[in-house]
Write an enzyme that holds these catalytic residues in place. Structure first.
Site, PDB file in Angstrom:
ATOM      1  N   GLY A 135      27.108   3.138 -24.440  1.00  0.00           N
ATOM      2  CA  GLY A 135      27.773   1.891 -24.084  1.00  0.00           C
ATOM      3  C   GLY A 135      27.401   0.694 -24.926  1.00  0.00           C
TER       4      GLY A 135
ATOM      5  N   CYS B 290      58.509   1.564 -28.412  1.00  0.00           N
ATOM      6  CA  CYS B 290      59.359   0.835 -27.476  1.00  0.00           C
ATOM      7  C   CYS B 290      58.625   0.518 -26.184  1.00  0.00           C
ATOM      8  CB  CYS B 290      60.621   1.632 -27.217  1.00  0.00           C
ATOM      9  SG  CYS B 290      61.527   1.851 -28.753  1.00  0.00           S
TER      10      CYS B 290
HETATM   11  C1  LIG Z   1      31.895   7.628 -23.149  1.00  0.00           C
HETATM   12  C2  LIG Z   1      30.539   8.021 -22.799  1.00  0.00           C
HETATM   13  C3  LIG Z   1      29.485   7.714 -23.653  1.00  0.00           C
HETATM   14  C4  LIG Z   1      29.645   6.951 -24.932  1.00  0.00           C
HETATM   15  O1  LIG Z   1      29.992   5.632 -24.723  1.00  0.00           O
HETATM   16  P1  LIG Z   1      29.997   4.586 -25.951  1.00  0.00           P
HETATM   17  O2  LIG Z   1      30.390   3.318 -25.316  1.00  0.00           O
HETATM   18  O3  LIG Z   1      31.004   5.065 -26.935  1.00  0.00           O
HETATM   19  O4  LIG Z   1      28.634   4.560 -26.521  1.00  0.00           O
HETATM   20  C5  LIG Z   1      28.235   8.151 -23.292  1.00  0.00           C
HETATM   21  N1  LIG Z   1      28.025   8.843 -22.145  1.00  0.00           N
HETATM   22  C6  LIG Z   1      29.023   9.146 -21.297  1.00  0.00           C
HETATM   23  C7  LIG Z   1      28.733   9.910 -20.078  1.00  0.00           C
HETATM   24  C8  LIG Z   1      30.310   8.754 -21.591  1.00  0.00           C
HETATM   25  O5  LIG Z   1      31.303   9.040 -20.744  1.00  0.00           O
END
Ligand SMILES: *Cc1c(COP(=O)(O)O)cnc(C)c1O
Length: 420
Positions: free
Chosen positions: A240, A349
């Site tokens: 994240g 569209c």
């Molecule tokens: C999507 C996801 C990530 C990666 O998230 P980023 O924001 O791209 O770093 C990591 N762990 C889980 C469980 C996810 O669903």
């Protein structure tokens, strides 16, 4: 290292490749990635983990092109997967099963079976029902599985509501009370080894506070488990970490500005603890390494608005439509033309098909090329055939060398899958 997408004498380069020069001979739109930038982002993350028992896992859902997966694998990353399809891609790219972790609220029995048979590092369980099914699958296959329960800490990651995952109103994980019960249950199960704990609070998070709050929450929960005789060895901290979607072409040093500070504060919470720390990272590995190149088809002035109509659309990059994401958009050749305020839209569209709204930029003309920045993550991996537009090609740059790493897939090829 300098950000590899930079202007030289008014022309945008990717490493040593002149993007204007190659764009005139290639079919647009297309994605293009910098190998050096991927390696640099991987290095930043690894450096952030120095001093800890640390392993990063790359979230395949950000971008699953095998050529890119292999670069990231070679940088020492494991794989973070959310489906049987991603397990297949991860293994085929060369990730070892014991370097793969699996999350997701809706793993099917077939997917759990596939993961248990492969013997992956951890299955991150998100509900009581899933733990029940997994226990049955493991017993049937007579394979002991490492499990982490995904805790939902009810922390607001202050990101777009569609990519927030750590609130009780989100579908992900279980609350601490439920998790505690599940750990007891798992602890008593001969086929389940609940030695990890998992959390992932959202995506494109731009400051450390939600991470630090979540980490503290986890630590106190781990202590509570310990008091109940359940020992946790591995903490999967999720991903994240945001990237800077402000214009990285103009302020290149900021392209990946959050990684260092967030990682440092996040991991610090665990300093002095004997815990293996996993990080799952998608966007912060690949996001800044890719741009989407597109060509202006028309411009159009209405009494109330200007439109720059380009050949890339929401089926290529859905983030602006889906998350109101703001991507930087720049011409490949710096323009002396006057600036104007324009919507940059695709041919699909849908009114929601835009790359930018009310953007101040040079007034471009038919045939001009543009780069849409920060498109390495959640770009091509979310692409579709909507409006029967092709899936576009992807290229990888290394120095002055450019290589096609996936061909375009045309509606004519798609048509072959149907009976007529
Ligand atoms: C999507 C996801 C990530 C990666 O998230 P980023 O924001 O791209 O770093 C990591 N762990 C889980 C469980 C996810 O669903």
């Amino acid at each position: 290292m300098n950000y590899p997408f930079q202007y030289r004498q008014g022309r945008l380069f990717c490493e040593d490749v002149d993007l204007q020069k190659i764009s005139s001979s290639l079919e647009t739109p297309f994605y293009i990635y910098s190998k050096e930038e991927i390696k640099h982002s991987c290095r930043l993350i690894r450096e952030g983990g120095e001093g800890y028992d640390f392993k990063p896992y790359y979230a395949l859902k950000a971008n699953f092109n095998p050529a890119l997966l292999k670069i990231i694998l070679n940088e020492g990353f494991g794989a973070d997967i959310v489906s049987g399809g991603e397990l297949y891609f991860a293994q085929r790219a060369g990730f070892k099963a014991d370097s793969i972790v699996f999350a997701g609220v809706g793993k099917t029995e077939a997917e759990l079976r596939q993961a248990v048979e492969a013997g992956i590092a951890s299955i991150n369980v998100e509900s009581a029902a899933e733990l029940y099914l997994l226990s049955r699958v493991a017993a049937e296959l007579r394979r002991k599985v490492s499990v982490a329960i995904r805790i939902n800490p009810d922390i607001d990651a202050k990101t777009h509501e569609y990519i927030s995952t750590g609130l009780h109103s989100n579908k992900f994980g279980v609350d601490a009370e439920t998790a505690f019960q599940l750990y007891r249950q798992a602890h008593a199960d001969p086929w389940i080894e609940p030695d990890g704990i998992h959390m992932h609070i959202g995506s494109q998070i731009e400051n450390e506070q939600p991470f630090v709050d979540a980490a503290r929450f986890l630590l106190s929960f781990i202590d509570r488990l310990k008091a109940a005789g359940i020992e946790i060895n591995t903490v999967d901290l999720g991903g994240g970490i945001g990237i800077n979607y402000e214009n990285p072409f103009a302020r290149p040093q900021q392209a990946r500005s959050f990684t260092r500070s967030i990682l440092s504060s996040y991991l610090q919470v665990f300093a002095g603890r004997r815990l293996k720390l996993y990080l799952e990272v998608g966007r912060s590995v690949i996001g800044s390494a890719g741009v989407l190149i597109s060509r202006v088809i028309y411009t159009k002035k209405t009494p109330v608005k200007n439109f720059t109509i380009i050949d890339a659309a929401m089926n290529n990059l859905i983030r602006p439509s889906l998350y109101k994401a703001r991507h930087p958009i720049v011409p490949l050749v710096q323009s002396e033309a006057g600036r104007w305020t324009t919507d940059v839209v695709g041919p699909v569209c849908e009114t929601g098909d835009f790359m930018a709204r009310e953007m101040e930029m040079p007034e471009l003309h038919e045939g001009d090329f543009i780069a849409i920045g920060g498109a390495g993550a959640y770009g091509q991996s979310q692409a579709s055939f909507y409006n029967l537009r092709p899936l576009v090609a992807e290229y990888l740059v290394e120095g002055d060398h450019i290589k096609k790493i996936s061909p375009a897939l045309s509606p004519v090829e798609l048509a072959e899958r149907f009976e007529w």
